[in-house]
Design a protein around this motif. Structure first.
Motif, short mmCIF file in Angstrom:
data_model
loop_
_atom_site.label_atom_id
_atom_site.label_comp_id
_atom_site.label_asym_id
_atom_site.label_seq_id
_atom_site.Cartn_x
_atom_site.Cartn_y
_atom_site.Cartn_z
N THR A 147 -49.91 48.35 72.77
CA THR A 147 -49.82 49.64 72.06
C THR A 147 -49.92 50.83 73.00
N GLN A 157 -43.87 51.56 66.34
CA GLN A 157 -45.12 51.56 67.11
C GLN A 157 -46.26 52.14 66.30
N ARG A 158 -45.94 52.75 65.14
CA ARG A 158 -46.98 53.23 64.23
C ARG A 158 -47.22 52.25 63.07
N GLU A 193 -54.34 47.89 76.79
CA GLU A 193 -54.43 48.36 75.40
C GLU A 193 -55.84 48.91 75.14
N GLN A 198 -54.52 55.69 76.63
CA GLN A 198 -53.56 56.42 75.81
C GLN A 198 -53.90 57.92 75.79
N LEU A 204 -50.53 59.49 68.58
CA LEU A 204 -51.33 58.59 67.76
C LEU A 204 -51.85 57.47 68.64
N VAL A 206 -53.43 53.91 69.03
CA VAL A 206 -53.55 52.66 68.29
C VAL A 206 -54.05 51.59 69.24
N ARG A 208 -55.57 47.54 69.13
CA ARG A 208 -56.03 46.32 68.47
C ARG A 208 -57.23 45.77 69.24
#
Length: 352
Positions: A147, A157-158, A193, A198, A204, A206, A208
Motif C-alpha cells: 500500500t 488502491q483505496r 507498508e 507514506q 490517504l 492505508v 494492513r
C-alpha cells in the motif's frame, strides 16, 4: 481451452512442472540469475508532490531529475531510445535477467482504466519481451501491491482488502502472466507498508497489519502460483516484525529478496545482514538485492562476498541490482553503472 485460460490456469502450471521433470537437474540447477530492476511504470511513491534528494548528487540536472521522478504523473516516463542502449550495456555486463516494474506503464486488458498517456499495449509489450529474450535476458514481471507503492492501482488502491480489490488484483496477475507467457517468477513487491513511509506523500494512508497483511500476501501468492509462476517478494517484513511471525506465515514457496544498499554487513549490528543469515538457515530460496542509488560503488560485490559462504547453493537463486531510476537520458550513466556492478559481482563470485 483458449490461450488466456491456458496461461492463467492450471494447464500452464502443469506445463511448467513438466519442463522441470523433463530437464531434471539441468533446469533446477540452472546458472545464477544476475538481474537488474527497471521501471516501466513510476507511479509508486508520492501522490502529493514531494522534494526528493539523494546524497552525493552535485550535477544540477541529476538533482532536478531525482526531485521529480518519484512524484506521480499522468504519463509514462520511459525513454525507449535510452532503454535500447541500456539493455545493450546490460548484456555486455553479463546481466541475464531483467525485472520489469510495470505499474501504470501497461494497458491491462482486464482494467484499461488504469492506463495513462503512453501506456504500452499488450502487443507492444510482447514484442519487447521477445527482443529481450533474443538478447539472452529473462524478463520477470513485477507489480508492487504494497500500500506504500500502489498508486498505479488508481481508485483501487483505496479499496484494499475488499472483494473488488481481490478481483482486480487477480485479473491483473492473470493479464501479466499471459503477456509474459508463463514467466518463471512474478515479483509482488510488498515492501515498506508502514504509516511513516507514506506520510505526507499520499492523500490517504492505508496500512494492513497483522493477520490481514498475511492474508493478502497469501491471496496474491496463490493467484501467482495458479498462473504457473513462482511468487517473489521483498523481505523487509522479516527485519521489521518478529521473526517467529515471519517464519510461521511466509510460505516456503515464495522467493525472498532481502535488500541491503549500504552500511555494515555485521549481523549483530545490521538487521538486513541478520535477516540474510536467518533466511539462509531456514531454507528459503533467496535473491539478495543491492543498489547504487546511495553512492555505493561496489555494494553488490560486498553482498556476494557476504552471501556466498552462508547459503546452500541450491537456495541462492541469484542476485539483483536495483538502481531505482527512471529510464531517461539524465540517469543513463547511472543505469549503466548498475550493470557494471553486476559485472564486478560476477567476477567476485568466481574469485571466492
Amino acid at each position: 481451452m483458449d490461450r488466456r485460460e491456458f496461461l492463467s490456469g492450471s494447464a500452464c502450471a502443469m506445463a511448467m512442472s513438466g519442463i522441470d521433470i523433463a530437464l531434471g537437474d539441468s533446469y533446477v540447477n540452472r546458472p545464477l540469475s544476475w538481474g537488474v530492476l527497471v521501471h516501466l511504470g513510476m507511479n509508486e511513491w508520492h501522490e502529493v508532490p514531494q522534494r526528493q534528494t539523494w546524497p552525493n548528487l552535485t550535477d544540477p540536472a541529476l538533482v532536478k531529475a531525482v526531485a521529480d521522478e518519484y512524484n506521480a504523473a499522468d504519463h509514462v516516463r520511459f525513454d525507449e531510445t535510452v532503454w535500447r542502449r541500456v539493455t545493450d550495456a546490460f548484456v555486455k555486463a553479463g546481466v541475464n535477467q531483467i525485472v520489469i516494474d510495470l505499474g501504470e506503464g501497461v494497458r491491462y486488458p482486464s482494467h484499461p482504466e488504469l492506463a495513462v498517456k503512453g501506456s504500452w499495449s499488450p502487443d507492444r509489450l510482447r514484442v519487447e519481451l521477445r527482443r529481450l529474450r533474443m538478447l539472452g535476458l529473462e524478463p520477470v514481471p513485477k507489480l508492487n501491491f504494497s500500500t506504500t507503492h500502489d498508486l498505479w492501482l488508481g481508485v483501487y488502491q483505496r479499496m484494499v482488502s475488499t472483494r473488488k480489490y481481490y478481483q482486480v488484483v487477480t485479473d491483473l496477475i492473470a493479464d501479466v502472466c499471459e503477456m509474459f507467457e508463463c514467466p518463471r517468477y512474478f515479483h509482488l513487491g510488498m515492501d515498506e507498508e508502514t504509516v511513516s513511509l507514506q506520510g505526507e506523500g499520499q492523500s490517504l494512508v492505508v496500512v494492513r497489519q497483522g493477520d490481514l497483511w498475511w492474508h493478502d500476501l497469501r491471496f496474491l501468492v496463490d493467484a501467482v502460483e495458479k498462473s504457473g509462476a513462482c511468487a517473489w517478494v521483498w523481505s523487509d517484513r522479516l527485519c521489521s516484525h518478529p521473526k517467529d511471525e515471519f517464519f510461521k506465515n511466509m510460505p516456503k514457496s515464495v522467493v525472498q529478496s532481502p535488500w541491503w544498499y549500504s552500511g555494515s554487513l555485521d549481523p549483530e549490528r545490521n538487521a538486513v545482514a541478520r535477516s540474510i543469515v536467518e533466511l539462509a538457515e531456514s531454507g528459503y530460496d533467496v535473491v539478495p538485492c543491492g543498489s547504487n542509488c546511495f553512492g555505493q560503488e561496489d555494494g553488490l560485490s560486498r553482498l556476494v562476498s557476504y552471501c556466498k559462504p552462508r547459503f546452500d547453493q541450491s537456495h541462492l537463486r541469484g542476485f539483483l541490482m536495483a538502481p531505482w531510476l527512471e529510464m531517461n537520458a539524465v540517469f543513463e550513466r547511472r543505469l549503466c553503472a548498475a550493470a557494471g556492478q553486476v559485472c564486478r559481482a560476477r567476477e567476485k563470485w568466481v574469485e571466492i
